[in-house]
Design an enzyme around this catalytic site. Sequence first.
Site, PDB file in Angstrom:
ATOM      1  N   ASP A  27       0.818  -1.215   0.000  1.00 12.87           N
ATOM      2  CA  ASP A  27       0.000   0.000   0.000  1.00 12.87           C
ATOM      3  C   ASP A  27       0.855   1.268   0.000  1.00 12.87           C
ATOM      4  OD1 ASP A  27      -2.321   1.434   0.023  1.00 12.87           O
ATOM      5  OD2 ASP A  27      -2.692   1.201   2.168  1.00 12.87           O
ATOM      6  N   HIS A  44       2.929   2.736  -8.904  1.00 14.33           N
ATOM      7  CA  HIS A  44       2.785   1.283  -9.095  1.00 14.33           C
ATOM      8  C   HIS A  44       4.042   0.711  -9.762  1.00 14.33           C
ATOM      9  CE1 HIS A  44      -1.182   1.602  -7.596  1.00 14.33           C
ATOM     10  NE2 HIS A  44      -1.742   2.099  -8.687  1.00 14.33           N
ATOM     11  N   LEU A 137      10.810 -20.552  -3.187  1.00 14.52           N
ATOM     12  CA  LEU A 137       9.804 -19.611  -2.675  1.00 14.52           C
ATOM     13  C   LEU A 137       8.544 -19.725  -3.516  1.00 14.52           C
ATOM     14  CD1 LEU A 137       9.128 -16.892  -0.953  1.00 14.52           C
ATOM     15  CD2 LEU A 137       9.519 -15.775  -3.131  1.00 14.52           C
TER      16      LEU A 137
HETATM   17  C1  FPP Z   1      -2.048  -0.056  -3.365  1.00 15.85           C
HETATM   18  O1  FPP Z   1      -1.546   1.259  -3.299  1.00 15.85           O
HETATM   19  C2  FPP Z   1      -1.474  -0.735  -4.516  1.00 15.85           C
HETATM   20  C3  FPP Z   1      -2.185  -1.311  -5.526  1.00 15.85           C
HETATM   21  C4  FPP Z   1      -3.650  -1.311  -5.562  1.00 15.85           C
HETATM   22  C5  FPP Z   1      -1.497  -1.930  -6.674  1.00 15.85           C
HETATM   23  C6  FPP Z   1      -0.327  -2.807  -6.301  1.00 15.85           C
HETATM   24  C7  FPP Z   1       0.397  -3.149  -7.521  1.00 15.85           C
HETATM   25  C8  FPP Z   1       1.723  -3.147  -7.641  1.00 15.85           C
HETATM   26  C9  FPP Z   1       2.671  -2.876  -6.541  1.00 15.85           C
HETATM   27  C10 FPP Z   1       2.308  -3.462  -8.964  1.00 15.85           C
HETATM   28  C11 FPP Z   1       3.016  -4.780  -8.891  1.00 15.85           C
HETATM   29  C12 FPP Z   1       2.508  -5.659  -9.897  1.00 15.85           C
HETATM   30  C13 FPP Z   1       2.934  -6.918  -9.996  1.00 15.85           C
HETATM   31  C14 FPP Z   1       2.321  -7.833 -10.982  1.00 15.85           C
HETATM   32  C15 FPP Z   1       4.021  -7.429  -9.168  1.00 15.85           C
HETATM   33  P1  FPP Z   1      -2.547   2.454  -3.527  1.00 15.85           P
HETATM   34  O2  FPP Z   1      -2.641   2.715  -4.979  1.00 15.85           O
HETATM   35  O3  FPP Z   1      -3.854   2.125  -2.860  1.00 15.85           O
HETATM   36  O4  FPP Z   1      -1.827   3.626  -2.809  1.00 15.85           O
HETATM   37  P2  FPP Z   1      -2.513   4.832  -2.017  1.00 15.85           P
HETATM   38  O5  FPP Z   1      -3.209   4.199  -0.836  1.00 15.85           O
HETATM   39  O6  FPP Z   1      -1.362   5.673  -1.624  1.00 15.85           O
HETATM   40  O7  FPP Z   1      -3.454   5.513  -2.967  1.00 15.85           O
END
Ligand code: FPP
Length: 247
Positions: A27, A44, A137
Amino acid sequence: MAFFTKKEAVPPVAPEQLPKHVGFIMDGNGRWAKKRGMPRGFGHIEGGKVYKKIMTYCRDIGIPYASFYVFSTENWSRSQEEINGIFKLMREYLDDVQSFKHEGVRWLVVGDKSKFPQDIQERMTKLEEETRDNDRLTSIMCCNYGGRNELAHSAREIAELVKKGELEPEDITEDTINAHLYTAGIPDVDLVIRPSGELRLSNFLIWQCAYAEYYFTNILWPDFTTDDLDKALIDFAGRGRRFGGAE
Ligand code: FPP
């Protein structure tokens, strides 16, 4: 390209004190990007790099299972632009078959894959098949995943068995429900790590986390490092886990 962690991968605690299964709620990507005046997708992209570093480190120090919350059943409410950016990233990682295959990582996708574009579903199946014999893993990727959705899925499968006369309702146990989860065969989560200052589980592996320990930090996921993971592991090793029993 081979995966190596930068520093020598030595676990910060004795191997027997390590969790067997760590869940990561990745997050804070959006806020990380916003702080830099960049679009959320930039967060992301950086978050994806951190996924790879942390996943590799878990493998190197001897944690056998790591789950990552990539896309929740609630994430469809985000803008199409942001969703497309996440899909693009998924395709990149899913196409990295060769490195996962030769680096001992078994990829497992959990969640309702059927909502993803056809090519992503095919890539998911291919990567799972190509890495199924790897045993250093297991990288469990929660994609279109929601804990409640998973429990409903398990209940539907069990109901079908009852309907066909293959199972009696009184024979349904916790093990039956477990066996019909997307994560059947994977041990329960021992430690959940949620960065970004939010103190919630957000529908992440709710059944599997019943006895998990929780570690929260204000660091945003794109800034999360192997040193931060070490801190969480040291903290975990100091917890007294009783699983409902007395000391
Ligand atoms: C949450 O942060 C994150 C997500 C919903 C997307 C997570 C995806 C990745 C880390 C990309 C990795 C992909 C792969 C296939 C490994 P948020 O967007 O809710 O952040 P915020 O709370 O600050 O808005």
